[in-house]
Design an enzyme around this catalytic site. Sequence first.
Site, short mmCIF file in Angstrom:
data_model
loop_
_atom_site.label_atom_id
_atom_site.label_comp_id
_atom_site.label_asym_id
_atom_site.label_seq_id
_atom_site.Cartn_x
_atom_site.Cartn_y
_atom_site.Cartn_z
N ASP A 1 -44.09 -2.30 -28.34
CA ASP A 1 -43.26 -1.10 -28.30
C ASP A 1 -43.94 -0.17 -28.98
O ASP A 1 -44.46 -0.20 -30.12
CB ASP A 1 -41.97 -1.49 -29.18
CG ASP A 1 -40.81 -0.57 -29.28
OD1 ASP A 1 -41.38 0.86 -29.13
OD2 ASP A 1 -39.64 -0.57 -29.47
N CYS B 1 -32.14 -8.27 -19.41
CA CYS B 1 -30.73 -7.68 -19.73
C CYS B 1 -30.59 -6.28 -19.94
O CYS B 1 -29.62 -5.89 -20.88
CB CYS B 1 -30.17 -8.74 -20.82
SG CYS B 1 -30.11 -10.36 -20.30
N ALA B 2 -31.83 -5.49 -19.73
CA ALA B 2 -31.79 -4.09 -20.10
C ALA B 2 -31.39 -3.12 -18.90
O ALA B 2 -30.23 -2.76 -18.93
CB ALA B 2 -33.06 -3.98 -20.54
N ASP C 1 -29.74 -9.93 -15.44
CA ASP C 1 -28.36 -9.51 -15.69
C ASP C 1 -28.17 -8.08 -15.07
O ASP C 1 -27.02 -7.65 -15.00
CB ASP C 1 -27.89 -9.43 -17.27
CG ASP C 1 -26.57 -9.00 -17.43
OD1 ASP C 1 -25.72 -9.67 -16.92
OD2 ASP C 1 -26.31 -8.04 -18.30
N GLU D 1 -26.73 -1.53 -8.28
CA GLU D 1 -25.42 -2.26 -8.57
C GLU D 1 -24.41 -1.39 -8.23
O GLU D 1 -24.43 -0.28 -8.03
CB GLU D 1 -25.29 -2.31 -10.22
CG GLU D 1 -26.53 -2.91 -10.83
CD GLU D 1 -26.33 -3.38 -12.24
OE1 GLU D 1 -25.46 -2.46 -12.94
OE2 GLU D 1 -27.34 -3.85 -12.95
N HIS E 1 -24.13 -7.84 -14.64
CA HIS E 1 -24.22 -6.95 -15.93
C HIS E 1 -23.28 -7.26 -16.94
O HIS E 1 -22.51 -6.28 -17.31
CB HIS E 1 -24.13 -5.59 -15.37
CG HIS E 1 -24.73 -4.38 -16.06
ND1 HIS E 1 -25.42 -3.15 -15.63
CD2 HIS E 1 -24.96 -4.28 -17.48
CE1 HIS E 1 -25.87 -2.32 -16.51
NE2 HIS E 1 -25.82 -3.04 -17.79
N LEU E 2 -23.42 -8.26 -17.60
CA LEU E 2 -22.59 -8.80 -18.81
C LEU E 2 -23.07 -8.28 -20.08
O LEU E 2 -22.26 -8.83 -21.16
CB LEU E 2 -22.31 -10.28 -18.47
CG LEU E 2 -21.38 -10.80 -17.26
CD1 LEU E 2 -21.21 -12.49 -17.27
CD2 LEU E 2 -20.22 -10.06 -17.05
N GLY E 3 -24.35 -7.83 -20.14
CA GLY E 3 -24.87 -7.94 -21.56
C GLY E 3 -23.89 -7.37 -22.62
O GLY E 3 -23.80 -7.77 -23.57
#
Length: 532
Positions: A173, A232-233, A258, A263, A281-283
């Site tokens: 990062d 999951c981002a 995810d 989408e 897309h359940l994050g």
Amino acid sequence: MAPRVLVSDKLSPTAVEIFKDRGIEVDYLPELGKDKEKLLSVIDQYDGLAIRSATKVTEKLINNATNLKVVGRAGIGVDNVDIPAASRRGIIVMNTPFGNSITTAEHAVAMIFAVARQIPEANTSTHEGKWEKNRFMGVEITGKTLGVIGCGNIGSVVAMRAIGLRMHVVAFDPFLSAERAAELGVEKVELEDLFKRADFITLHTPLTDKTRGIIDKDAIAKMKKGVRIINCARGGLVNEADLVEALKSGKVAGAGIDVFETEPATENPLFNMPNVVCTPHLGASTSEAQENVAIQVAEQMSDYLTKGAVTNAINMPSISAEEAPRLKPFIKLAEVLGAFVGQVTDEAIEEVEILFDGSTTEMNRRALISAALAGLIRPQVADVNMVSAPVMAKERGIILSEVKRDKSGVFDGYIKLTVKSSKKTRTIAGTVFSDGKPRFIQIKGINLDAEVGQHMLYTTNYDVPGIIGLLGSICAKHQVNIANFQLGRNRPGGDAIALLYLDAPFPADVLKELRATDVILSAKPLSFDVAG
């Protein structure tokens, strides 16, 4: 008149009640976000727009939103908002980056377990009565290396959970400091090093031009054989076609996905592949997270519309409700300093330096800089504000710099603005007295003490006798009433200035008469928004 907010996507009823409790009129129309034309026809009636992901805040919508001041996204992703267009129109865009951090992080950790132990496939097989115990040979996560790409709000939670599971965590990062890495217990590494070392890789970074396709065939080639990838981002961070090929070749042993490039994803080449866990897309999809982000966005928007507090804005410096009262007079000061220079400058501005002295160094300087730029640009662009000003300055190629300095004079703190144009450099400094009103304390390096008024006249001249009498007599002859009169000079017989605080705008014909005298070098009428 009370501010008015439109909620155009499904949001918790608690959020609607928060708006009402704060004295804000709210229209809850959760299906309106899907009707682009209807939304376009009514958006000009609202000061605020609260959305989730269904409403698309396009440039066309923004151009129709003539009264809109703030867009609040209940959630972290703002892909559905044209932020540059909103910034140009001075509309604040807020999100709620912390409301679903835990939920999304937990989903990523669940994906790691699911992929490591092939839980979904084993579940399906067992339900079918096959009892394929030898088929599902998983791997332990204890002792494995987890590579976290993006160690912000969500990534840091994933890292801490992974460390608790006895994984070694390496993180890439660019904004992760060495101190923060040590605090989290992660090893900060470069991206290529992460690819080489990680057994599992999880992504927690926004989708930008730089991060799009951050995992593609070239990145995968640098990874360990048997690596497992979790996303999951945001869809688009992983090149799906390249991931499919790597899964087929065995280079990648499994994936937990995810989010997808397109989408809703009703069909995708990753679907039904062995050891690929896919979720829709359940994050952020837990009842706690949905409630949290709805409450947060309602509170943030309410605080801005009623108090001027700015929280979690994408395109504006944050101003907390606590600091807003103390900061407000200095924001006004920064704005009038910029407005002064903007009104006396006719040529192109090239550079702006803002010096913060003493107590002002501890204030929210980003907000003060935005206010100064807004004042500076407003004489040329009337509808500029603190949101749009930095964007406009950048578009105009203005070079911006900031200087901090310990208390150096009689004032506890002050702000000094230096503006370089194609012809000359202009400087002005000011402070705020105990009455909360901004004061000019230096112009052109000449000290003075001048209250800021709505209508003012600024003149320059050589330091010779008779200036006060000349200005006074001309003003008296034309019934121009002077509320306050301040003079200053750099040395006896040198450069001098006068600043007159007037009851009304200085008449144009009188200005011509004043400029025609032999002793006044320049005369410029000024106006300032001193309200609030």
